[in-house]
Design a protein around this motif. Structure first.
Motif, PDB file in Angstrom:
ATOM      1  N   TYR A  86      48.461  39.950  22.960  1.00  0.00           N
ATOM      2  CA  TYR A  86      49.276  39.350  23.861  1.00  0.00           C
ATOM      3  C   TYR A  86      50.011  39.919  24.620  1.00  0.00           C
ATOM      4  CZ  TYR A  86      50.710  34.737  25.154  1.00  0.00           C
ATOM      5  OH  TYR A  86      51.530  33.557  25.675  1.00  0.00           O
ATOM      6  N   SER A  87      49.289  40.114  26.334  1.00  0.00           N
ATOM      7  CA  SER A  87      50.024  40.909  27.436  1.00  0.00           C
ATOM      8  C   SER A  87      49.749  40.656  28.624  1.00  0.00           C
ATOM      9  CB  SER A  87      49.351  42.232  27.227  1.00  0.00           C
ATOM     10  OG  SER A  87      50.134  42.462  28.097  1.00  0.00           O
ATOM     11  N   MET A  88      50.382  40.523  29.796  1.00  0.00           N
ATOM     12  CA  MET A  88      50.061  40.711  31.060  1.00  0.00           C
ATOM     13  C   MET A  88      49.310  41.524  31.940  1.00  0.00           C
ATOM     14  SD  MET A  88      51.973  38.115  32.391  1.00  0.00           S
ATOM     15  CE  MET A  88      51.336  37.951  34.194  1.00  0.00           C
ATOM     16  N   ASP A  89      48.557  42.312  30.816  1.00  0.00           N
ATOM     17  CA  ASP A  89      47.824  43.191  31.313  1.00  0.00           C
ATOM     18  C   ASP A  89      45.810  43.005  31.144  1.00  0.00           C
ATOM     19  OD1 ASP A  89      49.759  45.465  31.272  1.00  0.00           O
ATOM     20  OD2 ASP A  89      49.086  46.360  28.944  1.00  0.00           O
ATOM     21  N   PHE A  90      46.270  41.337  30.509  1.00  0.00           N
ATOM     22  CA  PHE A  90      44.957  41.176  30.280  1.00  0.00           C
ATOM     23  C   PHE A  90      44.383  40.225  31.359  1.00  0.00           C
ATOM     24  CE2 PHE A  90      46.137  41.924  25.907  1.00  0.00           C
ATOM     25  CZ  PHE A  90      45.551  43.744  25.776  1.00  0.00           C
ATOM     26  N   LYS A  91      44.187  40.318  31.861  1.00  0.00           N
ATOM     27  CA  LYS A  91      44.548  39.317  33.341  1.00  0.00           C
ATOM     28  C   LYS A  91      42.461  39.440  33.451  1.00  0.00           C
ATOM     29  CE  LYS A  91      48.712  39.406  35.972  1.00  0.00           C
ATOM     30  NZ  LYS A  91      49.181  39.536  37.302  1.00  0.00           N
ATOM     31  N   ASP A  92      42.221  40.380  33.465  1.00  0.00           N
ATOM     32  CA  ASP A  92      40.780  40.156  33.992  1.00  0.00           C
ATOM     33  C   ASP A  92      39.842  40.657  32.475  1.00  0.00           C
ATOM     34  OD1 ASP A  92      37.754  42.203  33.870  1.00  0.00           O
ATOM     35  OD2 ASP A  92      38.654  43.647  34.193  1.00  0.00           O
ATOM     36  N   PRO A  93      39.463  39.213  32.274  1.00  0.00           N
ATOM     37  CA  PRO A  93      38.403  38.633  30.562  1.00  0.00           C
ATOM     38  C   PRO A  93      37.672  39.960  30.493  1.00  0.00           C
ATOM     39  CG  PRO A  93      37.004  37.551  32.628  1.00  0.00           C
ATOM     40  CD  PRO A  93      38.945  38.880  32.865  1.00  0.00           C
ATOM     41  N   HIS A  94      37.232  40.902  31.380  1.00  0.00           N
ATOM     42  CA  HIS A  94      36.767  42.290  30.379  1.00  0.00           C
ATOM     43  C   HIS A  94      37.285  43.464  30.332  1.00  0.00           C
ATOM     44  CE1 HIS A  94      33.307  39.799  31.332  1.00  0.00           C
ATOM     45  NE2 HIS A  94      33.403  39.633  32.451  1.00  0.00           N
ATOM     46  N   ALA A  95      39.208  43.318  30.145  1.00  0.00           N
ATOM     47  CA  ALA A  95      39.711  44.065  29.586  1.00  0.00           C
ATOM     48  C   ALA A  95      39.789  44.437  28.709  1.00  0.00           C
ATOM     49  CB  ALA A  95      41.111  43.775  29.914  1.00  0.00           C
ATOM     50  N   GLN A  96      39.483  45.978  28.635  1.00  0.00           N
ATOM     51  CA  GLN A  96      39.736  46.725  27.244  1.00  0.00           C
ATOM     52  C   GLN A  96      40.682  45.923  26.083  1.00  0.00           C
ATOM     53  OE1 GLN A  96      38.396  49.324  26.790  1.00  0.00           O
ATOM     54  NE2 GLN A  96      38.520  50.416  24.150  1.00  0.00           N
ATOM     55  N   GLN A  97      40.118  45.749  24.813  1.00  0.00           N
ATOM     56  CA  GLN A  97      40.833  45.491  23.708  1.00  0.00           C
ATOM     57  C   GLN A  97      41.259  46.099  22.947  1.00  0.00           C
ATOM     58  OE1 GLN A  97      39.047  42.364  21.831  1.00  0.00           O
ATOM     59  NE2 GLN A  97      39.433  42.892  19.392  1.00  0.00           N
ATOM     60  N   PRO A  98      42.561  46.494  22.628  1.00  0.00           N
ATOM     61  CA  PRO A  98      43.192  47.914  22.477  1.00  0.00           C
ATOM     62  C   PRO A  98      42.955  48.234  20.626  1.00  0.00           C
ATOM     63  CG  PRO A  98      44.800  45.909  22.729  1.00  0.00           C
ATOM     64  CD  PRO A  98      43.769  44.992  22.961  1.00  0.00           C
ATOM     65  N   GLU A  99      42.888  49.290  20.122  1.00  0.00           N
ATOM     66  CA  GLU A  99      42.183  49.264  18.670  1.00  0.00           C
ATOM     67  C   GLU A  99      42.632  48.890  17.672  1.00  0.00           C
ATOM     68  OE1 GLU A  99      40.888  53.258  16.025  1.00  0.00           O
ATOM     69  OE2 GLU A  99      41.133  53.157  18.930  1.00  0.00           O
ATOM     70  N   GLY A 100      42.568  48.033  16.986  1.00  0.00           N
ATOM     71  CA  GLY A 100      42.815  46.955  15.769  1.00  0.00           C
ATOM     72  C   GLY A 100      43.011  45.976  15.922  1.00  0.00           C
ATOM     73  N   ALA A 101      43.102  45.223  17.178  1.00  0.00           N
ATOM     74  CA  ALA A 101      43.241  43.944  17.903  1.00  0.00           C
ATOM     75  C   ALA A 101      42.261  43.326  17.746  1.00  0.00           C
ATOM     76  CB  ALA A 101      43.710  43.793  18.932  1.00  0.00           C
ATOM     77  N   ASP A 102      42.438  41.992  16.418  1.00  0.00           N
ATOM     78  CA  ASP A 102      41.408  40.660  16.906  1.00  0.00           C
ATOM     79  C   ASP A 102      40.762  40.396  18.124  1.00  0.00           C
ATOM     80  OD1 ASP A 102      40.855  40.856  13.684  1.00  0.00           O
ATOM     81  OD2 ASP A 102      43.086  40.891  13.721  1.00  0.00           O
ATOM     82  N   VAL A 103      41.937  39.499  18.437  1.00  0.00           N
ATOM     83  CA  VAL A 103      41.205  38.916  20.009  1.00  0.00           C
ATOM     84  C   VAL A 103      42.455  39.454  21.164  1.00  0.00           C
ATOM     85  CG1 VAL A 103      41.535  36.576  20.682  1.00  0.00           C
ATOM     86  CG2 VAL A 103      41.314  37.134  18.682  1.00  0.00           C
ATOM     87  N   ILE A 104      42.039  39.626  22.005  1.00  0.00           N
ATOM     88  CA  ILE A 104      42.863  39.735  23.504  1.00  0.00           C
ATOM     89  C   ILE A 104      43.167  37.827  24.030  1.00  0.00           C
ATOM     90  CG2 ILE A 104      42.866  41.569  23.620  1.00  0.00           C
ATOM     91  CD1 ILE A 104      41.491  41.119  26.265  1.00  0.00           C
TER      92      ILE A 104
END
Length: 133
Positions: A86-104
């Motif tokens: 969960y972050s402001m970094d994910f404004k772009d819907p195609h943002a890189q998902q952090p390794e190990g995260a199930d959802v961004i």
């Protein structure tokens, strides 16, 4: 009994207002919110003490131990915990998902995205419990 009320959700964010707001919202949706943490280190302390959530809403930018580092440790030692990055970094819907995260989920997105992410992970948890019985 509502299935979501059986799901334990942890909230890890360094901002008290965000934690409290998420707690209220997630509780309204029927989830069982367990003790919150202000950073990854505090969250790991809860896990070591045996307070284990099914899902963790995890801020990615926090002091002491950020979400990226926290995910690595959690997935290594408690792989069953589902993580919503969960972050402001994910404004772009195609943002890189952090390794190990199930959802961004973007903090700047509509609340329905968080609700949908919780519902998706809840269905995965419930599905895995049914198949393991």
């Amino acid at each position: 009994m509502n299935i979501s009320s059986q799901i334990k959700v942890a909230i890890v964010d360094d901002h008290a207002l965000i934690r409290k707001s998420l707690q209220e919202l997630v509780s309204l949706w029927g989830y069982n919110v367990i003790p919150q943490a202000t950073n990854g280190k505090d969250f790991l302390d809860l896990l070591v003490r045996g307070i284990i959530p099914d899902i963790c809403i995890l801020d990615m930018r926090m002091p002491e131990m950020d979400g990226y580092e926290t995910i690595k440790v959690v997935k290594e030692k408690w792989p069953g915990i589902k993580i919503i990055a969960y972050s402001m970094d994910f404004k772009d819907p195609h943002a890189q998902q952090p390794e190990g995260a199930d959802v961004i989920v973007s903090k700047s997105g509509p609340y329905q995205e968080l609700k949908a992410a919780l519902a998706l992970l809840t269905s995965q948890i419930v599905g895995s419990k049914i198949t393991s019985q």
